[in-house]
Design a protein around this motif. Structure first.
Motif, PDB file in Angstrom:
ATOM      1  N   UNK A 164       0.870  -1.166   0.000  1.00  0.00           N
ATOM      2  CA  UNK A 164       0.000   0.000   0.000  1.00  0.00           C
ATOM      3  C   UNK A 164       0.911   1.221   0.000  1.00  0.00           C
ATOM      4  N   UNK A 165       0.597   2.209  -0.828  1.00  0.00           N
ATOM      5  CA  UNK A 165       1.518   3.341  -0.990  1.00  0.00           C
ATOM      6  C   UNK A 165       1.720   4.122   0.298  1.00  0.00           C
ATOM      7  N   UNK A 198      -5.837   6.807  -4.779  1.00  0.00           N
ATOM      8  CA  UNK A 198      -5.266   8.058  -5.274  1.00  0.00           C
ATOM      9  C   UNK A 198      -4.139   7.714  -6.243  1.00  0.00           C
ATOM     10  N   UNK A 199      -4.382   7.894  -7.535  1.00  0.00           N
ATOM     11  CA  UNK A 199      -3.399   7.479  -8.528  1.00  0.00           C
ATOM     12  C   UNK A 199      -2.123   8.309  -8.492  1.00  0.00           C
ATOM     13  N   UNK A 203       1.442   6.736  -8.066  1.00  0.00           N
ATOM     14  CA  UNK A 203       2.514   7.037  -9.013  1.00  0.00           C
ATOM     15  C   UNK A 203       3.812   7.377  -8.300  1.00  0.00           C
ATOM     16  N   UNK A 204       3.719   8.188  -7.249  1.00  0.00           N
ATOM     17  CA  UNK A 204       4.926   8.564  -6.495  1.00  0.00           C
ATOM     18  C   UNK A 204       5.572   7.337  -5.856  1.00  0.00           C
ATOM     19  N   UNK A 257       3.509   7.449 -15.166  1.00  0.00           N
ATOM     20  CA  UNK A 257       4.802   7.486 -14.502  1.00  0.00           C
ATOM     21  C   UNK A 257       5.636   6.264 -14.892  1.00  0.00           C
ATOM     22  N   UNK A 258       4.986   5.093 -14.936  1.00  0.00           N
ATOM     23  CA  UNK A 258       5.697   3.888 -15.368  1.00  0.00           C
ATOM     24  C   UNK A 258       6.203   4.035 -16.799  1.00  0.00           C
TER      25      UNK A 258
END
Length: 328
Positions: A164-165, A198-199, A203-204, A257-258
């Motif tokens: 999980x980010x 939250x994309x 991404x971060x 981002x990828x």
């Protein structure tokens, strides 16, 4: 979906963004043989719940026979088609085959069976809670070291990577990855996913984690455990959304981002004048080298740049000369 013409948009996105693929379920024993009337990601899975239910009715000798049939039958179907096999999935967390066979070393035998039938396939351990937790890190390293020291044909270590980010400790992940690398075997990140609604946050986190993996000398590759919300175990990990698999719109922020990392940041595109040889540094991977004269390509070569560098000799047609290109 990666070969069916009915899924062209999926294929366009897949082949444009990835170099490797892994079947999530199709090759698992329980999925291939729900009942015993059928013959044939992992050869075995060391959990009761992930093994065919009919195995529970077998004696010890019958189970061992069934395992040999499983290996022989599956390799007969897949020989020459796979590059990797995860041999006994998550065997630090489960002990189904060890317990049923009264054999604590059955995983070693599994590696040897597969290797004997197809020596060219690279065989892996694969487990979870290795870098996102400290619970099994040392045990995993020691298992790999013991197998390697015992001449078991283990090629590499599969590290699942579900996060999980909001709770990624990157320093801890790096420390644990270093510990696993002490086993002296290549590492593949086999099931990477980052969960967040939250994309932008996803991404971060993806950029930081991918950069950590990409830059680690022991890590040879990274596999996402799904990328499209139409075919994924949890829609919150997706890099691409919608029925058109982002053909008619860009991926979400994490997907973009990828793509930036994969297609731009970690690519080497260099143009140099060719005199008496050139020296170029680049990322590991596959390359196309073109030699141009007056804007026209007069010679082309393809090669792969690995950790030991590459010397490429280019013959200049019509001149009777050649030049050497050193890549590292």
């Amino acid at each position: 979906m990666i070969v069916d013409p009915a899924h062209q948009k999926y294929q366009d996105f897949f082949y444009d963004n990835f170099e490797w693929a892994v079947t999530e379920n199709a090759l698992k024993w329980r999925m291939m043989e729900w009942t015993r009337v059928l013959r044939g990601h992992n050869m075995f899975w060391d959990f009761d719940s992930h093994s065919p239910s009919w195995l529970s009715t077998l004696s010890r000798d019958q189970l061992l026979d069934a395992m040999h049939v499983r290996v022989n039958g599956t390799i007969a179907h897949t020989k020459g088609k796979l590059v990797h096999w995860d041999v006994n999935n998550e065997n630090l967390h489960g002990d189904y085959f060890e317990r049923r066979l009264h054999n604590p070393n059955i995983t070693s035998s599994m590696f040897k069976w597969i290797h004997q039938l197809e020596p060219g396939v690279k065989l892996f351990l694969n487990d979870y809670n290795i870098v996102n937790s400290n619970t099994y890190t040392t045990a995993y390293k020691m298992q790999a070291k013991i197998l390697k020291a015992s001449n078991v044909p283990v090629y590499g270590i599969g590290v699942q990577s579900h996060f999980k980010s909001s709770n990624i400790d990157y320093d801890a992940v790096k420390y644990r990855l270093d510990k696993v690398a002490e086993a002296g075997l290549p590492i593949w990140i086999t099931e990477m996913s980052i969960l967040d609604t939250d994309n932008q946050k996803k991404a971060d986190a993806l950029e930081k984690l991918l950069t950590l993996y990409f830059s680690h000398p022991a890590v040879e590759g990274v596999l996402f455990w799904g990328f499209w919300d139409g075919k994924v175990f949890d829609r919150r990990i997706a890099l691409a959304n919608g029925p058109d698999v982002v053909v008619n719109k860009p991926p979400n922020a994490a997907g973009i981002r990828y793509q930036t990392l994969f297609k731009q940041t970690w690519r080497t595109n260099i143009t140099r004048p060719l005199h008496h040889g050139v020296h170029i540094s680049g990322y590991h991977g596959h390359y196309s080298l073109d030699v141009k004269h007056n804007g026209k390509v007069i010679e082309s070569q393809v090669f792969t740049l690995g950790r030991h560098g590459k010397l490429v000799t280019v013959n200049l047609h019509g001149s009777g000369e050649s030049t050497k290109c050193n890549f590292r």
